[in-house]
Design an enzyme around this catalytic site. Structure first.
Site, PDB file in Angstrom:
ATOM      1  CG  HIS A 183      -0.425   0.336   2.509  1.00 16.31           C
ATOM      2  ND1 HIS A 183      -0.142  -0.921   3.389  1.00 16.31           N
ATOM      3  CD2 HIS A 183       0.030   1.315   3.189  1.00 16.31           C
ATOM      4  CE1 HIS A 183       0.265  -0.305   4.487  1.00 16.31           C
ATOM      5  NE2 HIS A 183       0.550   1.077   4.390  1.00 16.31           N
ATOM      6  CG  ASP A 242      -0.044  -4.056   2.525  1.00 10.85           C
ATOM      7  OD1 ASP A 242       0.385  -3.526   1.645  1.00 10.85           O
ATOM      8  OD2 ASP A 242      -0.166  -3.620   3.908  1.00 10.85           O
ATOM      9  CB  SER A 302       3.348   1.864   5.868  1.00 10.77           C
ATOM     10  OG  SER A 302       1.994   1.613   6.449  1.00 10.77           O
TER      11      SER A 302
END
Length: 501
Positions: A133, A163, A238
């Protein structure tokens, strides 16, 4: 009270600076770029780090940070939004309104959106792990290194279902982080989280492993086996690193659970063993192949364990077997409980799925299953996983037509035979046979067990039922016994145990 949200951790910017949770789907179209093949390099042996301690108590993690932080990078991305945007009245996290055009007026040119996340260099020649993402649909990716250089990166491969993404920069003798064995991680182990929270620059926090084997359901396909940590991580982390006290990478930070979007001490990292397996496949083939049984499995709770005579409530209960699938060919049946995969105990249904998917399509695995209150071993040659979207699970509404009979005593349900017309209205196959729930005693045992109007009861106590007489016969006259139902809801089947009042 505000709702608790699971959020991914990267930061997006629109026009000047737009910070958003990247857990939402962006919708931009981006194809991966395959550059020259990566050169596989053996990772250097890391000498165990000596603890910095005073009177037996550690006083610093500086030695670990010095060794690992240069391998953690900032990732900046650009995405072109082809659709002009209208005024939305949004505000950024600092409370400053964006400069939107007048009400109803559209932007006249494509909008470039920018985002910031983190990544980890894992080979000396510039292979970087991050979250899907973070780089999804990116038209430009820039990596800021520890030595203040900014270099452009290319996508090697992405895997939306886990992911994870692999990107590549050109370089040699770069600082990189070796992989640790996430299977050896224990709840209570001390860990460090390194990343770029909120775009402010590299930050290090510490905590412990709070839990293992977590699944949040936020990702696409839900191939999740998260390490949970209380090490403070925030949006922008992230793709950052979760590091053990030996200076090894044991996880890639991916999600947080939060009411506000900030850390409340519940963060989730993709374990290193999963990331390494996926990275190797992406580098070799540009895609990930997973094994598949062709079953729908559900969690074994205390009631189901008791009903099936299990010694405990671990494993995954098979509620449906797809015709012609690997499981069907191997003789797996609805009602079987998968206890282990290749001799490794399966703690729950998610664990079963991850163990199976980590095996290669076409390979043979051995399942230990529980059937008729005894263990059996079954060998299965796996199919290749297909990401076809299953029908949504949910209530399809009330049924029409007359009611044949009631089962208020033990079930507390009003039932009606399933016709082809009703099956079509419910969105299920006409091949399904059973009885439709048309009404529920809200104070009865079925309501407490989660039975809904529109559910189709296919079996009662492992006996197929098509009339209320079949139901009465299957229940029998014994009192105080749990009643096992096989229920089809919106095209998916599940076992439910009802404890009569």
């Amino acid at each position: 009270m505000s709702r608790i949200n699971l959020k991914s951790l990267s930061i997006g910017l629109i026009t000047l600076i737009l910070l958003t949770s990247v857990g939402c789907k962006s919708g931009f179209d981006f194809g991966k770029t395959q550059e020259t093949p990566l050169v596989t390099q053996e990772q250097k042996t890391v000498t165990p780090l000596l603890p910095i301690a005073s009177d037996g108590v550690r006083t610093s993690y500086a030695d670990i940070v010095d060794r690992t932080s240069p391998a953690v990078v900032r990732i900046s991305v650009e995405v072109k939004n082809k659709q002009p945007k209208q005024q939305g009245g949004e505000e950024n996290p600092f409370g400053l309104p964006f400069n939107f055009p007048p009400q109803g007026q559209q932007r006249q040119s494509p909008q470039v959106e920018r985002g910031v996340g983190s990544g980890v260099i894992v080979t000396a020649d510039g292979t970087i792990l991050t979250n899907n993402h973070v780089v999804e649909n990116a038209t430009k990716i820039t990596v800021d290194l520890d030595d203040k250089r900014s270099v452009e990166a290319k996508i090697v491969g992405t895997d939306k279902l886990s992911d994870l993404a692999v990107i590549k920069i050109e370089g040699k003798d770069l600082p990189f982080m070796p992989f640790g064995d996430s299977n050896k991680v224990r709840v209570g182990d001390i860990v460090l989280a390194i990343g770029n929270p909120l775009g402010i620059g590299q930050t290090v926090t510490s905590g412990i492993i709070s839990a293992k084997g977590r699944a949040t359901g936020l990702g696409d396909g839900n191939f999740e086996d998260f390490l949970q940590t209380d090490a403070p991580i925030n949006q922008g982390n992230s793709g950052g690193a979760l590091v053990n006290l030996s200076g090894e990478l044991i996880g890639i930070n991916a999600q947080i659970l939060s009411r506000s979007g900030g850390s409340i001490g519940i963060g989730f990292s993709i374990p290193s063993n999963m990331t390494k397996n996926i990275m190797e496949q992406l580098v070799a083939d540009g895609k990930v192949k997973r094994g598949m049984l062709g079953v729908i499995i559900q969690q074994v709770n205390g009631s189901l364990a008791k009903t099936f005579g299990l010694p405990d409530n671990h494993g995954g209960l098979v509620s449906e077997v797809k015709p012609g699938s690997a499981a069907d060919k191997a003789g797996i049946k609805p009602g079987d409980v998968i206890l282990s995969v290749n001799g490794e105990k399966a703690d729950d249904s998610n664990n079963v799925r991850n163990k199976v998917s980590s095996a290669k399509p076409g390979s043979e695995i051995t399942l230990t299953i529980w059937r008729d209150k005894k263990e059996l071993e079954v060998k299965v040659t796996l199919d290749e996983y297909s990401s076809e979207i299953a029908k949504a699970d949910g209530n399809t509404g009330k049924n029409e037509g007359s009611v044949e009979g009631k089962q208020e005593g033990k079930l507390g349900l009003t039932l009606q035979p399933l016709t082809d017309q009703i099956a079509k209205r419910l969105g299920i196959s006409e091949a399904i046979k059973g009885l439709v729930v048309t009404d529920i005693d809200e104070e009865g045992a079925s309501a407490e067990s989660g039975i809904r109007q529109g559910d189709v009861i296919m079996e009662v106590n492992r006996q197929k039922v098509e009339t209320t007489e079949d139901v009465q016969k299957a229940i029998g006259s014994e009192s105080g016994q749990g009643i096992l139902l096989l229920v089809n809801r919106g095209g998916r089947t599940t076992f439910i145990t009802i404890e009569p009042k």
